[in-house]
Write a protein that holds these residues in place. Structure first.
Motif, PDB file in Angstrom:
ATOM      1  N   PHE A 349      45.919  57.968  -0.553  1.00 15.00           N
ATOM      2  CA  PHE A 349      45.394  58.583   0.768  1.00 15.00           C
ATOM      3  C   PHE A 349      45.921  57.750   2.087  1.00 15.00           C
ATOM      4  N   LEU A 350      46.858  56.718   1.730  1.00 10.05           N
ATOM      5  CA  LEU A 350      47.552  55.913   2.985  1.00 10.05           C
ATOM      6  C   LEU A 350      48.753  56.505   3.180  1.00 10.05           C
ATOM      7  N   HIS A 351      49.384  55.984   4.266  1.00 12.75           N
ATOM      8  CA  HIS A 351      50.750  56.475   4.887  1.00 12.75           C
ATOM      9  C   HIS A 351      51.141  55.002   5.496  1.00 12.75           C
ATOM     10  N   GLU A 352      52.383  55.197   5.610  1.00 12.62           N
ATOM     11  CA  GLU A 352      53.176  53.831   6.274  1.00 12.62           C
ATOM     12  C   GLU A 352      52.806  53.460   7.686  1.00 12.62           C
ATOM     13  N   GLY A 353      52.402  52.495   7.799  1.00 14.56           N
ATOM     14  CA  GLY A 353      51.900  51.991   8.988  1.00 14.56           C
ATOM     15  C   GLY A 353      50.507  52.186   9.589  1.00 14.56           C
ATOM     16  N   GLN A 354      49.849  52.779   8.406  1.00 13.02           N
ATOM     17  CA  GLN A 354      48.400  53.103   8.946  1.00 13.02           C
ATOM     18  C   GLN A 354      47.519  51.737   8.834  1.00 13.02           C
ATOM     19  N   GLU A 355      46.775  51.674   9.881  1.00 13.22           N
ATOM     20  CA  GLU A 355      45.708  50.587  10.237  1.00 13.22           C
ATOM     21  C   GLU A 355      44.612  50.800   9.336  1.00 13.22           C
ATOM     22  N   VAL A 356      44.117  49.733   8.680  1.00 12.63           N
ATOM     23  CA  VAL A 356      43.119  49.562   7.412  1.00 12.63           C
ATOM     24  C   VAL A 356      42.184  48.522   7.803  1.00 12.63           C
ATOM     25  N   ARG A 357      41.118  48.361   7.078  1.00 16.09           N
ATOM     26  CA  ARG A 357      40.152  47.346   7.328  1.00 16.09           C
ATOM     27  C   ARG A 357      39.693  46.818   5.788  1.00 16.09           C
ATOM     28  N   LEU A 358      40.063  45.510   5.547  1.00 16.12           N
ATOM     29  CA  LEU A 358      39.823  45.173   4.275  1.00 16.12           C
ATOM     30  C   LEU A 358      38.494  44.854   3.964  1.00 16.12           C
ATOM     31  N   GLN A 359      38.253  45.202   2.460  1.00 18.92           N
ATOM     32  CA  GLN A 359      37.254  45.034   1.831  1.00 18.92           C
ATOM     33  C   GLN A 359      37.571  44.100   0.240  1.00 18.92           C
ATOM     34  N   PRO A 360      37.584  42.908   0.567  1.00 20.72           N
ATOM     35  CA  PRO A 360      38.199  41.913  -0.569  1.00 20.72           C
ATOM     36  C   PRO A 360      37.411  42.127  -1.963  1.00 20.72           C
ATOM     37  N   VAL A 361      38.163  42.330  -2.796  1.00 21.38           N
ATOM     38  CA  VAL A 361      37.814  42.224  -4.293  1.00 21.38           C
ATOM     39  C   VAL A 361      38.575  41.470  -4.997  1.00 21.38           C
ATOM     40  N   THR A 362      37.953  41.071  -6.310  1.00 23.65           N
ATOM     41  CA  THR A 362      38.615  40.298  -7.336  1.00 23.65           C
ATOM     42  C   THR A 362      38.334  40.689  -8.404  1.00 23.65           C
ATOM     43  N   LEU A 363      39.223  40.347  -9.446  1.00 28.77           N
ATOM     44  CA  LEU A 363      39.243  40.840 -11.124  1.00 28.77           C
ATOM     45  C   LEU A 363      37.956  39.935 -11.814  1.00 28.77           C
ATOM     46  N   ASN A 364      37.337  40.556 -12.677  1.00 22.93           N
ATOM     47  CA  ASN A 364      36.638  39.809 -13.583  1.00 22.93           C
ATOM     48  C   ASN A 364      37.208  39.846 -14.759  1.00 22.93           C
ATOM     49  N   ALA A 365      36.506  38.982 -15.752  1.00 24.89           N
ATOM     50  CA  ALA A 365      37.343  39.065 -16.878  1.00 24.89           C
ATOM     51  C   ALA A 365      37.604  40.295 -17.836  1.00 24.89           C
ATOM     52  N   SER A 366      36.779  41.017 -17.374  1.00 25.55           N
ATOM     53  CA  SER A 366      37.089  42.555 -18.030  1.00 25.55           C
ATOM     54  C   SER A 366      38.258  43.366 -17.241  1.00 25.55           C
ATOM     55  N   GLY A 367      38.518  42.727 -15.970  1.00 27.11           N
ATOM     56  CA  GLY A 367      39.733  43.513 -15.462  1.00 27.11           C
ATOM     57  C   GLY A 367      39.040  44.482 -14.529  1.00 27.11           C
TER      58      GLY A 367
END
Length: 378
Positions: A349-367
């Motif tokens: 749903f993104l296109h080149e140059g689109q401005e976004v707002r980050l929602q930081p995530v990380t991966l747990n041991a199960s991926g």
């Protein structure tokens, strides 16, 4: 006049137009690449067992007269679990004690008799023969040996009496009972099964193609089918050095401490996730990403990801080289650098140059993706 009317009409029309609003900023989940993602993850099934497990038995035979412990009871080290009728063994101790006291009395008399004979021989060598002196010495030595033998016999009888008491060798739980009160049991016959559940072990089978990476394991996480919402840290206790002839796998034993919030029982089925560092001779270079972060072009046979520029907060599509796929994610072998932000969801749903707002995530041991701020599964 006509020009004036046209100018007025243009001014009127331009005043009716609505101002153009900027496009909305789309929130996206993204993870920042770090050295923590430079790992290889493997998942192996296994089953738990108690770290200490033993079938307890008496070392002597006799009639069982007391078994205070019941299945399910938690006991402390040294606590009485069962007891045999001690009568016969108490009689044996008394009998050995009497024999020892008699032999000790005979020895004291023999020692005094030999000492008197020595004194006589010193004062008047002709008053007593050398053979008689030697005979008295031999009698003294014989009785000394007899006393030592009876002392050992008495200690053996005392030990056998103590063996009529069956005590817990460690803190644990009674999980089975094999004999009831008033039964006559034989020596070494199982009476009670005791497990030490303060720690549990899990044995997993590692293929021979991966056993070389076990020394590089940096973290082990265990999950159980019955406790699906919980994860437990573990450490490697033993690494088997002989492979199974049928499966060509090596047994690796993990050690898990009992958590405070729940209890891990022996026999539970689960899986262990092993996170390994990247020794260059064993592992490919790359970052681990969730599959939802990849944008595939089937026509060109290429794979892309969206990179977020931290200054402009705009996304840029970049080609990457995809490596092997694991149950925890996809290894990206090239095209990424440490510290970059990669979009991990909603890439179509993104296109080149689109401005976004980050929602930081990380991966747990199960991926699975976990929001850094909220700490909930994505």
């Amino acid at each position: 006049m006509r020009q004036i009317i046209l100018l007025l009409l243009l001014c009127f029309l331009s005043g009716c137009e609505k101002p153009i609003s900027p496009p909305p900023i789309r929130p996206v989940r993204a993870m920042q690449l770090s050295s923590e993602e430079l790992v290889r993850l493997y998942s192996f099934p296994g089953r738990t067992r108690a770290v200490d497990r033993v079938n307890l038995s008496f070392r002597v035979e006799g009639q069982l007269i007391d078994r205070p412990g019941s299945v399910g009871d938690e006991v402390l080290k040294g606590e009485l679990l069962a007891r045999l009728d001690p009568t016969d063994y108490e009689v044996a101790v008394e009998n050995s004690l009497g024999n020892l006291e008699k032999a000790q009395a005979d020895l004291r008399f023999a020692e005094r008799d030999y000492k008197r004979a020595q004194n006589i021989y010193k004062e008047d060598p002709g008053a007593i023969s050398v053979s008689l002196l030697d005979k008295k010495k031999e009698e003294k030595n014989r009785l000394q040996g007899e006393v030592r033998s009876l002392e050992a016999e008495l200690q053996s009888r005392i030990d056998q009496l103590s063996y009529t008491y069956l005590r817990a060798p460690f803190d644990g739980m009674i999980v089975a009972a094999y004999a009831q009160n008033y039964e006559y049991v034989q020596a070494k016959q199982p009476i009670i099964r005791l497990l030490n559940t303060s720690q549990v072990e899990m044995v997993i089978d590692v293929p021979e193609s991966l056993i070389g990476e076990i020394p590089f394991i940096e973290k082990v996480i265990v999950e159980f089918d019955a406790l699906s919402d919980l994860q437990f840290p573990a450490k490697i206790k033993e690494i088997g050095t002989e492979a199974s002839t049928t499966t060509r796998t090596y047994p690796v034993t993990l050690l898990i401490d009992q958590p405070e919030e729940t209890e891990i029982y022996a026999g539970m089925a689960g899986s262990a996730v092993l996170l390994s560092g990247k020794p260059s001779e064993l592992s490919e270079e790359g970052f681990l990403l969730p599959p939802s972060s990849l944008l595939a072009d089937d026509t060109l046979q290429k794979t892309y990801v969206w990179i977020v520029d931290e200054e402009s907060m705009a996304v840029t599509k970049r080609e990457v080289e995809k490596g092997r796929i694991t149950s925890q994610g996809v290894v990206i072998e090239s095209g990424l650098q440490e510290g970059e932000w990669v979009v991990t969801a909603g890439v179509h749903f993104l296109h080149e140059g689109q401005e976004v707002r980050l929602q930081p995530v990380t991966l747990n041991a199960s991926g699975e993706q976990v929001l850094v701020d909220e700490g909930s599964d994505a």
